[in-house]
Structure formats: structure tokens, C-alpha cells
Design a protein around this motif. Sequence first.
Motif, PDB file in Angstrom:
ATOM      1  N   VAL A 179     -44.055 -23.743  -9.038  1.00 28.60           N
ATOM      2  CA  VAL A 179     -44.679 -23.153 -10.239  1.00 28.60           C
ATOM      3  C   VAL A 179     -43.757 -22.495 -10.878  1.00 28.60           C
ATOM      4  O   VAL A 179     -42.465 -22.079 -10.482  1.00 28.60           O
ATOM      5  N   MET A 180     -43.967 -22.084 -12.393  1.00 33.32           N
ATOM      6  CA  MET A 180     -42.902 -21.457 -13.348  1.00 33.32           C
ATOM      7  C   MET A 180     -43.761 -20.185 -13.568  1.00 33.32           C
ATOM      8  O   MET A 180     -44.896 -19.973 -14.072  1.00 33.32           O
ATOM      9  N   ILE A 181     -43.014 -19.111 -13.133  1.00 33.77           N
ATOM     10  CA  ILE A 181     -43.549 -17.740 -13.175  1.00 33.77           C
ATOM     11  C   ILE A 181     -42.741 -16.934 -14.435  1.00 33.77           C
ATOM     12  O   ILE A 181     -41.657 -16.842 -14.554  1.00 33.77           O
ATOM     13  N   PRO A 182     -43.668 -16.647 -15.492  1.00 34.42           N
ATOM     14  CA  PRO A 182     -43.266 -15.960 -16.581  1.00 34.42           C
ATOM     15  C   PRO A 182     -42.680 -14.597 -16.504  1.00 34.42           C
ATOM     16  O   PRO A 182     -43.238 -13.821 -15.745  1.00 34.42           O
ATOM     17  N   MET A 183     -41.468 -14.375 -16.958  1.00 35.76           N
ATOM     18  CA  MET A 183     -41.036 -12.901 -17.207  1.00 35.76           C
ATOM     19  C   MET A 183     -41.332 -12.394 -18.395  1.00 35.76           C
ATOM     20  O   MET A 183     -41.786 -13.099 -19.428  1.00 35.76           O
ATOM     21  N   ARG A 184     -40.964 -11.200 -18.465  1.00 33.93           N
ATOM     22  CA  ARG A 184     -41.462 -10.286 -19.854  1.00 33.93           C
ATOM     23  C   ARG A 184     -40.977 -10.790 -20.982  1.00 33.93           C
ATOM     24  O   ARG A 184     -41.408 -10.541 -22.022  1.00 33.93           O
ATOM     25  N   ASP A 185     -39.552 -11.372 -20.834  1.00 31.63           N
ATOM     26  CA  ASP A 185     -39.218 -12.062 -22.301  1.00 31.63           C
ATOM     27  C   ASP A 185     -39.375 -13.484 -22.391  1.00 31.63           C
ATOM     28  O   ASP A 185     -38.588 -14.307 -23.083  1.00 31.63           O
ATOM     29  N   GLN A 186     -40.571 -14.020 -21.718  1.00 36.34           N
ATOM     30  CA  GLN A 186     -40.764 -15.535 -21.620  1.00 36.34           C
ATOM     31  C   GLN A 186     -39.933 -16.431 -21.114  1.00 36.34           C
ATOM     32  O   GLN A 186     -40.270 -17.644 -20.969  1.00 36.34           O
ATOM     33  N   VAL A 187     -38.814 -15.992 -20.228  1.00 34.63           N
ATOM     34  CA  VAL A 187     -38.215 -16.871 -19.418  1.00 34.63           C
ATOM     35  C   VAL A 187     -38.948 -17.024 -18.150  1.00 34.63           C
ATOM     36  O   VAL A 187     -39.648 -16.026 -17.685  1.00 34.63           O
ATOM     37  N   CYS A 188     -38.964 -18.301 -17.985  1.00 34.47           N
ATOM     38  CA  CYS A 188     -39.896 -18.695 -16.760  1.00 34.47           C
ATOM     39  C   CYS A 188     -39.059 -19.206 -15.663  1.00 34.47           C
ATOM     40  O   CYS A 188     -37.958 -19.996 -15.478  1.00 34.47           O
ATOM     41  N   LEU A 189     -39.299 -18.424 -14.382  1.00 32.62           N
ATOM     42  CA  LEU A 189     -38.537 -18.653 -13.060  1.00 32.62           C
ATOM     43  C   LEU A 189     -39.237 -19.610 -11.989  1.00 32.62           C
ATOM     44  O   LEU A 189     -40.361 -19.437 -11.920  1.00 32.62           O
ATOM     45  N   ALA A 190     -38.505 -20.430 -11.447  1.00 29.37           N
ATOM     46  CA  ALA A 190     -39.373 -21.584 -10.694  1.00 29.37           C
ATOM     47  C   ALA A 190     -39.393 -20.981  -9.157  1.00 29.37           C
ATOM     48  O   ALA A 190     -38.437 -20.229  -8.758  1.00 29.37           O
ATOM     49  N   ALA A 191     -40.521 -21.195  -8.712  1.00 28.78           N
ATOM     50  CA  ALA A 191     -40.719 -20.818  -7.427  1.00 28.78           C
ATOM     51  C   ALA A 191     -41.711 -21.745  -6.614  1.00 28.78           C
ATOM     52  O   ALA A 191     -42.326 -22.391  -7.384  1.00 28.78           O
ATOM     53  N   ASP A 192     -41.401 -21.790  -5.271  1.00 29.86           N
ATOM     54  CA  ASP A 192     -41.979 -22.692  -4.384  1.00 29.86           C
ATOM     55  C   ASP A 192     -42.931 -21.899  -3.806  1.00 29.86           C
ATOM     56  O   ASP A 192     -42.606 -20.777  -2.989  1.00 29.86           O
ATOM     57  N   ILE A 193     -44.476 -22.052  -3.622  1.00 25.78           N
ATOM     58  CA  ILE A 193     -45.304 -21.415  -2.944  1.00 25.78           C
ATOM     59  C   ILE A 193     -45.700 -22.341  -1.880  1.00 25.78           C
ATOM     60  O   ILE A 193     -46.115 -23.221  -1.842  1.00 25.78           O
ATOM     61  N   TYR A 194     -45.467 -21.396  -0.666  1.00 25.10           N
ATOM     62  CA  TYR A 194     -46.177 -22.157   0.601  1.00 25.10           C
ATOM     63  C   TYR A 194     -47.311 -21.049   1.285  1.00 25.10           C
ATOM     64  O   TYR A 194     -46.989 -19.842   1.314  1.00 25.10           O
ATOM     65  N   ASP A 258     -36.817  -8.697 -13.255  1.00 23.76           N
ATOM     66  CA  ASP A 258     -37.303  -9.932 -12.849  1.00 23.76           C
ATOM     67  C   ASP A 258     -38.034  -9.844 -11.573  1.00 23.76           C
ATOM     68  O   ASP A 258     -39.250 -10.440 -11.324  1.00 23.76           O
ATOM     69  N   GLY A 259     -37.564  -8.719 -10.825  1.00 26.69           N
ATOM     70  CA  GLY A 259     -38.357  -8.660  -9.482  1.00 26.69           C
ATOM     71  C   GLY A 259     -39.894  -8.128  -9.685  1.00 26.69           C
ATOM     72  O   GLY A 259     -40.607  -8.477  -8.959  1.00 26.69           O
ATOM     73  N   ASP A 260     -39.676  -7.220 -10.628  1.00 28.19           N
ATOM     74  CA  ASP A 260     -40.898  -6.435 -10.877  1.00 28.19           C
ATOM     75  C   ASP A 260     -41.880  -7.598 -11.345  1.00 28.19           C
ATOM     76  O   ASP A 260     -43.243  -7.424 -10.981  1.00 28.19           O
ATOM     77  N   ASP A 261     -41.707  -8.265 -12.395  1.00 29.39           N
ATOM     78  CA  ASP A 261     -42.406  -9.235 -12.907  1.00 29.39           C
ATOM     79  C   ASP A 261     -43.131 -10.264 -11.903  1.00 29.39           C
ATOM     80  O   ASP A 261     -44.307 -10.483 -12.032  1.00 29.39           O
ATOM     81  N   THR A 262     -42.157 -10.539 -11.125  1.00 30.46           N
ATOM     82  CA  THR A 262     -42.588 -11.588  -9.975  1.00 30.46           C
ATOM     83  C   THR A 262     -43.721 -10.845  -9.034  1.00 30.46           C
ATOM     84  O   THR A 262     -44.733 -11.501  -8.612  1.00 30.46           O
ATOM     85  N   LEU A 263     -43.324  -9.676  -8.677  1.00 28.90           N
ATOM     86  CA  LEU A 263     -44.251  -9.023  -7.906  1.00 28.90           C
ATOM     87  C   LEU A 263     -45.721  -8.875  -8.624  1.00 28.90           C
ATOM     88  O   LEU A 263     -46.679  -9.154  -7.862  1.00 28.90           O
ATOM     89  N   ASN A 264     -45.617  -8.556  -9.555  1.00 29.63           N
ATOM     90  CA  ASN A 264     -46.818  -8.552 -10.610  1.00 29.63           C
ATOM     91  C   ASN A 264     -47.584  -9.619 -10.453  1.00 29.63           C
ATOM     92  O   ASN A 264     -48.863  -9.870 -10.247  1.00 29.63           O
ATOM     93  N   TRP A 265     -46.775 -10.855 -10.698  1.00 32.00           N
ATOM     94  CA  TRP A 265     -47.685 -12.225 -10.820  1.00 32.00           C
ATOM     95  C   TRP A 265     -48.021 -12.633  -9.189  1.00 32.00           C
ATOM     96  O   TRP A 265     -49.337 -13.143  -9.170  1.00 32.00           O
ATOM     97  N   ILE A 266     -47.647 -12.249  -8.233  1.00 28.46           N
ATOM     98  CA  ILE A 266     -47.864 -12.509  -6.871  1.00 28.46           C
ATOM     99  C   ILE A 266     -49.252 -11.597  -6.764  1.00 28.46           C
ATOM    100  O   ILE A 266     -50.167 -12.269  -6.305  1.00 28.46           O
ATOM    101  N   GLY A 267     -49.338 -10.569  -7.080  1.00 29.93           N
ATOM    102  CA  GLY A 267     -50.463  -9.581  -6.927  1.00 29.93           C
ATOM    103  C   GLY A 267     -51.639 -10.087  -7.613  1.00 29.93           C
ATOM    104  O   GLY A 267     -52.738  -9.743  -7.186  1.00 29.93           O
ATOM    105  N   ALA A 268     -51.422 -10.897  -8.760  1.00 28.94           N
ATOM    106  CA  ALA A 268     -52.470 -11.349  -9.512  1.00 28.94           C
ATOM    107  C   ALA A 268     -53.105 -12.489  -9.031  1.00 28.94           C
ATOM    108  O   ALA A 268     -54.074 -13.225  -9.683  1.00 28.94           O
ATOM    109  N   GLN A 269     -52.336 -13.408  -7.964  1.00 29.18           N
ATOM    110  CA  GLN A 269     -52.888 -14.637  -7.565  1.00 29.18           C
ATOM    111  C   GLN A 269     -54.208 -14.421  -6.946  1.00 29.18           C
ATOM    112  O   GLN A 269     -54.439 -13.480  -5.855  1.00 29.18           O
TER     113      GLN A 269
END
Length: 716
Positions: A179-194, A258-269
Motif C-alpha cells: 500500500v502507499m501511505i500518504p504523509m501530511r505533505d501528500q508524499v506517499c510511502l510504500a509499505a507491505d502489510i502482513y 513520517d512516523g507520526d503519520d504512519t502510526l495514525n494511518w495504522i490506527g485507522a485501519q
Amino acid sequence: MCVLIEQWNFYLSGILYGIFKKQEGRIYHRSLDVYTGQLTDWQELEEKYTWYHELGKMDVWEALSRLEEFEAGAQGCLAEAKDGSAAKSSEAAAGSCPRFVTSQGEIFEKKSETEFVQRNIKFPMDLILESGRITAFVTPYRDQCAVLVKAGLEDRTILKQWEEINRTPIYSVKPPETVMIPMRDQVCLAADIYLPATAAKKGDKIPAVLIRTPYGKRTGASSYFRFVQRGYAVIIQDVRGREDSEGEWLPMYHEVEDGDDTLNWIGAQPWSDGNVGMTGGSYLGYVQWAAAASGNPHLKAMLSNVCAGSPFIDIPRRGGCFNSGMLAWAFIVSGLRTDPSLMVRDDWDEVLDIRPLEKLAPAALGYDIPFLKKWFEHMNYDKLWKMGNWKERTGAHRVPALIMSGWFDDNGMGTTEALDLYHDYQEKKVILGPWKHSGNADYDIHGFALGNNALRYDMDLICLSWLEHYLKGVENGIDRTPKVEYYTMGTNQWKTADNWPVPGTGQLLLYLDGSYENAGRDNLGCLSACAPAVPSSDSYIYDPQKPAVHLVDMSENELEVPGDYAAEEQRPDILCYSTGILSQDLTITGDAWAELYISSDCEDTDLVVRITDVDECGRSMKLADGVISVRYRNQFEFPEFMKPGSIYPVRIRTTKLSHTFLKGHRLRLTITSSASNFIFPNRNTREGFNSVDMRIAHNCIHRGGTAPSRVVLCRE
């Protein structure tokens, strides 16, 4: 005649990953398919099959194909010891125990009547015996441990301690989704979800383990399956600008946000219960503390291993110098995708001499490294560096942390910062071993022999217990174990304490002294319990074209390893101060500080200090060190240059240690102004390490009177 075929089982972190049998000289195996949770059909195990080594750093084919040789060696060694010809105490120091050498030169040393450890190798394959027969092979590695054991004899190994946890189900792994996880500046970071397959089907909400890495989200991913199999979601993310993620790769700069935004994304799944832990070492440890600095409420636990620290305390600007040794790391992450081959070269000496430094990467690699160039443009501690200072950016919020490091970890100052930050916080556990940056993996480091108990088989058990308690609420008692566990070299003992620094240690002050001026330059300086009343000094000439050497192999990418500096200490630009021959053991545990008084005919220079153990044969083994650019003696934002004729106090914090200087040895402090392979030589000008021009510095360390230079230690 019926031939009994023995079965062997391979476990990593308490989970069965393969079963084996030897038949007619061949080895057959059934490996675990983590995606189905089932063992594959029997097939021959070929020498080139690498799955088990990728998982647990153990060569299973080698272990089983040479089982009889290892067994014969151990039996012969035990027989000799029983006869008295090689009898030694099993508690004896390294090198004094019975040992055997195989046909291929491997060395195995007796630890006890039922244990042998493999010496002089990274990722050893230790032996466990019963009635003279090998029942298990064990390979510890950082926060993991692989066990190859005869079926049915698991309780003779560390696996017995996994019994309680293993009562819970082991899940199969759902194939990863990118998945591509969006950061607050609209840059997206790639992540594999297991996800655990069962939880994914049922729609259960589960806790998550986050790994953020610059090395590629698929690199070493199998080592994290153990968390998915225990019921956690695992998210492995490429940090900004790396591999499949968008954005600019500027190490350390974006990791708090980026760590903060990623944690918020995880928490919302939909599969997330809102509880997240993080794990990983080195840069993967750094990003944990950066995420914690954001104060994000979803982060409930950290497994911090050899974490990198803030830029001017750890890397890349330790003490305001520039850590040249980290160029090996910079090279491997210089392209979009990690390339470890780029750190292996035989011309590092020539590469490190290139000036100005902006030309170094293009000359060595044929292309520029944008982040390195940007670092060179920012000499002082400014906004660029402040963005990556997780310690400074941390407020009152704390996250329960398991903090792991070693005395020879080249990011050890990062762990020092973590320990300072968490000194008054109770939900922590600290494990400090005699290890280098690669962790719990060597009994011998560059000629420095550790005891046969130096490595631990329980690190992964402790890590999982930490997550189980703080993410799932399991009352497993991990929070009631000792807050600090640490290893004292010299006597080779594991000890416990309630905090770090260890309560009850006393300050030991040793003052620089000498029977005449420049005694330190002649290797005859003394360390005295009392401050000399009469002022004196030791001077030396520091020529940036002829720097002293820091004894490391750049291609190994391990910068804090011990080494014998006796020959190097004969240089006229290294000052040596030693205690007398010790009449009794002396144990030093904690940080050390060198408080020096310096004058120079140059505006700036560096100071490099080392603490060494000098044995009866004159070997001077480095145990700890510290560096500083004198312009930054008070702070890092604004340089304060020296004036000729003036004397300046400078305080240098060293790496941590716990070591017993044995009776008959001496404790030594050395001082110089360079350490090639570790820091770029200061050119003794206002441009410092990046200057094209050079000046020869006449440096003087003052001692006694109103300039009582000394080293401050913590004595147990």
C-alpha cells in the motif's frame, strides 16, 4: 535390521520452521510454508538451500552433515578434561577452557559438561550435549535465536522457556499487500502489510508491529514473520525517498513527522485495535525514537536495538566532528535501492583523503550523494540537524521501551541518549551486552576474547514478552524483571540493577600526572588519585596529513570495535596516562568523562580520548572512546574558536562500559587529535574537517594546579 532415523527440528523464536532426517548419508527436510501454516512434502536438503540461514543465521545442512565430526570433537575434549589433562573450571575466563578444533579450523570451547560455544566467528553455532551426544545446535543473533534440536529434546534447550507463550496459536501468514501511505505533505510511502490469515478472514482487530527501514521492505522480511504468526499485523515500510517510497531521501530529517503519520494511518485501519509497537536496530531503532518524539498515542511499545542517536552526539557529527567511518553506510544507501557491495573496497584510505568533501562521492562512486552533499553544507548545529534530534524533540510523553545495545556498538551514544531520556521513567527494560553494532553474535571481537556466557539465547523471548504485555495486556511478569541487565567484561558476569547509571556506583577521579613535563608524550604519564599541586603539561604536534589511526576495517562497517592500540600509542602525537599496576581488581561501570584543559596555536582542533585495559604483556585494548571538535566545547550551534596562549576546559563524554580491570593490569587514558577511519581529520582551520588548507597544530594538555585535567569514572 531396522535402522532408527532421528528427526531434528528447526525453531526460530520458539516457532517450528522445519523438520529433518538423515538417511543413507543424505538429509531430507520439510519446511514450513508460512502462508499455509503447513509443512511441505519431504525433499532432499541441498547445500545451496538458504531459507534456514536467512531465517536464523544457521547453516542447517552444515550442522547435520558434519554432526558426527562435531560430536567426536566434543567427546574427545570431554574425555581429556575428565582425565585431568585439560581440566579447567567451566567458569574460567575465555581462552582458558578446553577446546577442540575441527578439520575446517572451527574452534569449539567447553562452557560446561553439556555445552560448547563456537569461538572466533560471527553467528556461532553452539552445541548442547547429553551423555556425550549432541542434542542441539544454537545460534543467537541480535534479538533472535535459532535452535536445531533432536525431536523430543526441546526442553533441554532455551525452548523450554517458550512453553507458556507457545500455548497460544501459531497463525499462518496472509501474503503481503503493498500500500502507499500518504504523509501530511501528500508524499506517499510504500509499505507491505502482513496479517495473520485467520484474523484477516474473521475481521478481528489486532495489534500491529511497525518496521520503518531505509534498506528495502522485502529485505529480511522473513525475520518478522514470527510476529505475524503470534497474532500481530506487521507493517514494513520504506522510509521517505527509499526503494518504493516517494519523496527526498534525507536521513533523519522527516522521521518524526513520517512516523507520526504512519502510526495514525495504522490506527485507522479496520484490522487495527489501535495498539502499535515498533522494532528494529540501527536506523530502524532511530525511527522508533523519532516516532515516539511525536507523542503519537498509538505507539505503545518499542523494541529499541542499537538505536542511532541525535546527529551531533552520535552520527554523523559526533562531537561536532564528521564521522568518516559512516561513509560505508552512506555508500550502500546512496542509490534508490540498497547495495551492500558499495561498502567493500580496498581504497578507503585514498577515498577518505579526497577534498573538498563535496568531490568525494563523485570521485569514489561516479555520482553524487545528495544527502551527503547537503550535510557538508551545514557545518554548525542548525535547523537541518535539529529536525532529526529525537531527544531534543521529545516532550513529556513516554513509550514503554526495551532498550538493547552493546559496549562496542558504534551507535552506542544513541542508546546513551535514550538512557538519559528515560532515567526517571519506570516502564523500561535495558539490556547492555559486550556486543558490537551487529549485536548478540560474537564471543571474540577483533582479538578481544569474551567469556563463554557473553551471548544470550533469550533476547527474542524477552522482546516478544514485552510486546505481549504492552500491546495485548498479557500479565507475563516482564514488567517485574530487573530494569537493567548488563555484562561486566573481565570477570564475564551478567548483573542486574534498578537503573542506569547503576545505583550505588561511586565516582572515581583519576588526574593526569607525570614526573616531568611531556611525560605523557613519552608514554610515561600517570593517572593519580590526587590532583597534582604543581602545574605541568604535555604537548604534541598534530599534523592533519599524518593522522593517528582508529583500528577498524571500514568495509566491515563496525566503528567501535575493541583493538590493541599498544603500537599506535608509541606515536609522538598520542599522550598516554596509566595507573600503576593494580593490586586488586577494579570494576568500572557506566559512562566516563574526560575533563581536559587544552591550549593550541590553532583556532580549532579535535580531541580524541580512549580508555584502554593494559595487560601484563603490554596489550592496550580499547574499551571506550570519545571525540569532540574543540570549537564546540560548550555547544554546537555557534563555534567558539581558540586564541593562542589561552587555556580552555573541554569535557568529553565517552561510550559506556562495564569492565573489570584485573589485578596486575593497568587502566590507561590516551589523548590525541585524530582518528582516521573514524572522523575526518580536523585541518586545524575555521573550515575544519572540510578545509582544503591545512595547518600543523601544536597542542598542549595542561595538568595540575589550576588546570587539573582528569578522567571521571564510575566504580562499582
